[in-house]
Design a protein around this motif. Structure first.
Motif, PDB file in Angstrom:
ATOM      1  N   THR A   1       0.839  -1.193   0.000  1.00  0.00           N
ATOM      2  CA  THR A   1       0.000   0.000   0.000  1.00  0.00           C
ATOM      3  C   THR A   1       0.874   1.243   0.000  1.00  0.00           C
ATOM      4  OG1 THR A   1      -1.717  -1.163   1.260  1.00  0.00           O
ATOM      5  CG2 THR A   1      -1.853   1.232   1.200  1.00  0.00           C
ATOM      6  N   ILE A   2       0.529   2.200  -0.839  1.00  0.00           N
ATOM      7  CA  ILE A   2       1.303   3.439  -0.951  1.00  0.00           C
ATOM      8  C   ILE A   2       0.932   4.393   0.174  1.00  0.00           C
ATOM      9  CG2 ILE A   2       1.767   5.450  -2.392  1.00  0.00           C
ATOM     10  CD1 ILE A   2       1.099   3.733  -4.821  1.00  0.00           C
ATOM     11  N   ALA A   3       1.951   4.932   0.842  1.00  0.00           N
ATOM     12  CA  ALA A   3       1.727   5.980   1.839  1.00  0.00           C
ATOM     13  C   ALA A   3       1.848   7.355   1.196  1.00  0.00           C
ATOM     14  CB  ALA A   3       2.726   5.846   2.988  1.00  0.00           C
ATOM     15  N   SER A   4       2.852   7.543   0.331  1.00  0.00           N
ATOM     16  CA  SER A   4       3.033   8.834  -0.325  1.00  0.00           C
ATOM     17  C   SER A   4       3.905   8.693  -1.554  1.00  0.00           C
ATOM     18  CB  SER A   4       3.664   9.855   0.633  1.00  0.00           C
ATOM     19  OG  SER A   4       4.969   9.445   1.002  1.00  0.00           O
ATOM     20  N   VAL A   5       3.781   9.670  -2.451  1.00  0.00           N
ATOM     21  CA  VAL A   5       4.636   9.782  -3.634  1.00  0.00           C
ATOM     22  C   VAL A   5       5.144  11.217  -3.687  1.00  0.00           C
ATOM     23  CG1 VAL A   5       4.797   9.606  -6.135  1.00  0.00           C
ATOM     24  CG2 VAL A   5       3.315   8.035  -4.885  1.00  0.00           C
ATOM     25  N   ASP A   6       6.456  11.380  -3.799  1.00  0.00           N
ATOM     26  CA  ASP A   6       7.073  12.709  -3.838  1.00  0.00           C
ATOM     27  C   ASP A   6       7.944  12.832  -5.085  1.00  0.00           C
ATOM     28  OD1 ASP A   6       6.562  13.815  -0.902  1.00  0.00           O
ATOM     29  OD2 ASP A   6       7.180  11.727  -0.709  1.00  0.00           O
ATOM     30  N   THR A   7       8.054  14.043  -5.610  1.00  0.00           N
ATOM     31  CA  THR A   7       8.986  14.302  -6.702  1.00  0.00           C
ATOM     32  C   THR A   7       9.947  15.409  -6.281  1.00  0.00           C
ATOM     33  OG1 THR A   7       7.508  15.910  -7.779  1.00  0.00           O
ATOM     34  CG2 THR A   7       7.330  13.596  -8.469  1.00  0.00           C
ATOM     35  N   PHE A   8      11.146  15.407  -6.885  1.00  0.00           N
ATOM     36  CA  PHE A   8      12.217  16.328  -6.499  1.00  0.00           C
ATOM     37  C   PHE A   8      12.910  16.891  -7.723  1.00  0.00           C
ATOM     38  CE2 PHE A   8      11.549  13.169  -3.263  1.00  0.00           C
ATOM     39  CZ  PHE A   8      11.608  13.860  -2.063  1.00  0.00           C
ATOM     40  N   ASP A   9      13.468  18.079  -7.572  1.00  0.00           N
ATOM     41  CA  ASP A   9      14.270  18.638  -8.654  1.00  0.00           C
ATOM     42  C   ASP A   9      15.705  18.143  -8.545  1.00  0.00           C
ATOM     43  OD1 ASP A   9      15.590  20.134  -6.679  1.00  0.00           O
ATOM     44  OD2 ASP A   9      14.555  22.013  -7.168  1.00  0.00           O
ATOM     45  N   GLY A  10      16.577  18.632  -9.417  1.00  0.00           N
ATOM     46  CA  GLY A  10      17.941  18.146  -9.450  1.00  0.00           C
ATOM     47  C   GLY A  10      18.774  18.506  -8.244  1.00  0.00           C
ATOM     48  N   GLN A  11      18.297  19.476  -7.450  1.00  0.00           N
ATOM     49  CA  GLN A  11      19.005  19.872  -6.234  1.00  0.00           C
ATOM     50  C   GLN A  11      18.446  19.192  -4.988  1.00  0.00           C
ATOM     51  OE1 GLN A  11      18.027  22.387  -8.670  1.00  0.00           O
ATOM     52  NE2 GLN A  11      20.062  21.788  -9.418  1.00  0.00           N
ATOM     53  N   GLY A  12      17.473  18.304  -5.184  1.00  0.00           N
ATOM     54  CA  GLY A  12      16.899  17.580  -4.064  1.00  0.00           C
ATOM     55  C   GLY A  12      15.763  18.291  -3.375  1.00  0.00           C
ATOM     56  N   ASN A  13      15.277  19.405  -3.934  1.00  0.00           N
ATOM     57  CA  ASN A  13      14.139  20.110  -3.346  1.00  0.00           C
ATOM     58  C   ASN A  13      12.840  19.415  -3.739  1.00  0.00           C
ATOM     59  OD1 ASN A  13      15.745  22.359  -2.310  1.00  0.00           O
ATOM     60  ND2 ASN A  13      16.009  22.909  -4.464  1.00  0.00           N
ATOM     61  N   ARG A  14      11.971  19.206  -2.762  1.00  0.00           N
ATOM     62  CA  ARG A  14      10.716  18.517  -3.045  1.00  0.00           C
ATOM     63  C   ARG A  14       9.766  19.431  -3.798  1.00  0.00           C
ATOM     64  NH1 ARG A  14       7.573  15.432   1.698  1.00  0.00           N
ATOM     65  NH2 ARG A  14       6.898  17.534   2.281  1.00  0.00           N
ATOM     66  N   LEU A  15       9.202  18.902  -4.888  1.00  0.00           N
ATOM     67  CA  LEU A  15       8.289  19.652  -5.737  1.00  0.00           C
ATOM     68  C   LEU A  15       6.831  19.289  -5.499  1.00  0.00           C
ATOM     69  CD1 LEU A  15      10.307  19.369  -9.083  1.00  0.00           C
ATOM     70  CD2 LEU A  15      10.328  21.274  -7.461  1.00  0.00           C
ATOM     71  N   THR A  16       6.551  17.990  -5.316  1.00  0.00           N
ATOM     72  CA  THR A  16       5.178  17.544  -5.084  1.00  0.00           C
ATOM     73  C   THR A  16       5.147  16.512  -3.968  1.00  0.00           C
ATOM     74  OG1 THR A  16       5.276  15.737  -6.708  1.00  0.00           O
ATOM     75  CG2 THR A  16       4.579  17.895  -7.515  1.00  0.00           C
ATOM     76  N   HIS A  17       4.005  16.415  -3.303  1.00  0.00           N
ATOM     77  CA  HIS A  17       3.800  15.440  -2.227  1.00  0.00           C
ATOM     78  C   HIS A  17       2.358  14.975  -2.300  1.00  0.00           C
ATOM     79  CE1 HIS A  17       4.129  13.437   1.628  1.00  0.00           C
ATOM     80  NE2 HIS A  17       3.094  14.134   2.087  1.00  0.00           N
ATOM     81  N   GLU A  18       2.151  13.691  -2.562  1.00  0.00           N
ATOM     82  CA  GLU A  18       0.811  13.129  -2.740  1.00  0.00           C
ATOM     83  C   GLU A  18       0.606  11.975  -1.765  1.00  0.00           C
ATOM     84  OE1 GLU A  18       1.028  11.944  -6.758  1.00  0.00           O
ATOM     85  OE2 GLU A  18       0.994  13.973  -7.572  1.00  0.00           O
ATOM     86  N   THR A  19      -0.574  11.951  -1.143  1.00  0.00           N
ATOM     87  CA  THR A  19      -0.863  10.918  -0.153  1.00  0.00           C
ATOM     88  C   THR A  19      -2.164  10.168  -0.444  1.00  0.00           C
ATOM     89  OG1 THR A  19      -1.992  12.530   1.273  1.00  0.00           O
ATOM     90  CG2 THR A  19       0.359  12.169   1.665  1.00  0.00           C
ATOM     91  N   TYR A  20      -2.760  10.422  -1.615  1.00  0.00           N
ATOM     92  CA  TYR A  20      -4.074   9.816  -1.894  1.00  0.00           C
ATOM     93  C   TYR A  20      -3.980   8.519  -2.696  1.00  0.00           C
ATOM     94  CZ  TYR A  20      -3.130  12.732  -5.999  1.00  0.00           C
ATOM     95  OH  TYR A  20      -2.538  13.376  -7.069  1.00  0.00           O
ATOM     96  N   TRP A  21      -2.765   8.018  -2.946  1.00  0.00           N
ATOM     97  CA  TRP A  21      -2.623   6.762  -3.666  1.00  0.00           C
ATOM     98  C   TRP A  21      -2.628   5.594  -2.670  1.00  0.00           C
ATOM     99  CZ3 TRP A  21      -3.133   7.326  -8.696  1.00  0.00           C
ATOM    100  CH2 TRP A  21      -2.772   8.531  -9.294  1.00  0.00           C
ATOM    101  N   ASP A  22      -3.607   4.748  -2.775  1.00  0.00           N
ATOM    102  CA  ASP A  22      -3.655   3.572  -1.884  1.00  0.00           C
ATOM    103  C   ASP A  22      -4.366   2.415  -2.574  1.00  0.00           C
ATOM    104  OD1 ASP A  22      -6.325   4.395  -1.811  1.00  0.00           O
ATOM    105  OD2 ASP A  22      -6.159   5.265   0.182  1.00  0.00           O
TER     106      ASP A  22
END
Length: 213
Positions: free
Chosen positions: A192-213
């Motif tokens: 089960t997925i808790a979260s999905v995050d994406t990051f730029d090339g410097q490691g800064n978080r761009l998106t944070h999603e928690t509705y995937w389950d």
């Protein structure tokens, strides 16, 4: 079965993961980028004993055998990244982007025919942003699943966190000569997925999603 939702964007936050290893792919030669279709494996692997893969393929011109009822004005595009447009005539300047997912040798949504997983796009530099769980089971809620994302420009890596704390990461792969990009992360049966995050090339978080389950 495919479940697709648009990506959500949030403010930059903490540092992200280092890029994960992905399957090697062969880039087309320069001349081919201008004249013909091009294809690249986003990622492949094995989960639950099943081989899986995700491939992007770009056709500079919409193939003649692509259903004409799936081609219309650009404004009619399915906002969830579905295959093709609404009805209408076939514009001469549009292209086709196919994102094909195979699990255990079977293409997801193969029931839709040869062009399953394909969308009409406006040339090489169109914008496609979406994310979805790809599975051979109903609604992508069980069995072996592949989380496939088409993130915004500037996204370098993605991180999937499972309930229980297991973390998986993947690089964002761009189809050479185009603006189209994707990443793929496997989810085994029962996970089960808790979260999905994406990051730029410097490691800064761009998106944070928690509705995937």
């Amino acid at each position: 079965m495919t479940v697709v939702l648009p990506l959500l964007t949030g403010p930059p936050q903490d540092d992200g993961p280092r890029p994960a290893a992905s399957s090697p792919s062969i880039s087309p030669i320069p001349d081919a980028l201008e004249t013909g279709e091009r294809s690249r494996v986003v990622r492949s692997g094995s989960t639950d004993g099943k081989e899986w893969s995700v491939t992007l393929t770009f056709y500079p011109d919409v193939p003649d055998d692509f259903p004409s009822t799936d081609v219309g004005d650009k404004a009619d595009r399915d906002t969830e990244g579905g295959s093709g447009f609404g009805g209408g005539s076939r514009p001469a300047d549009l292209s086709l982007l196919c994102q094909r997912v195979f699990i255990g040798g079977v293409q997801v949504d193969h029931q839709a025919g040869r062009w399953a997983g394909c969308s009409v796009v406006d040339g090489e530099a169109d914008s496609v942003q979406a994310a979805g769980l790809r599975s051979l089971s109903e609604k992508g809620a069980s069995g072996t699943r592949i989380f496939v994302g088409n993130p915004a420009s500037g996204t370098a890596t993605a991180r999937l966190t499972l309930d229980g704390g297991t973390v998986r990461t993947a690089e964002v792969v761009t189809l050479p000569g185009t603006s189209y990009r994707a990443f793929a992360l496997p989810i085994a049966d029962g996970e089960t997925i808790a979260s999905v995050d994406t990051f730029d090339g410097q490691g800064n978080r761009l998106t944070h999603e928690t509705y995937w389950d």
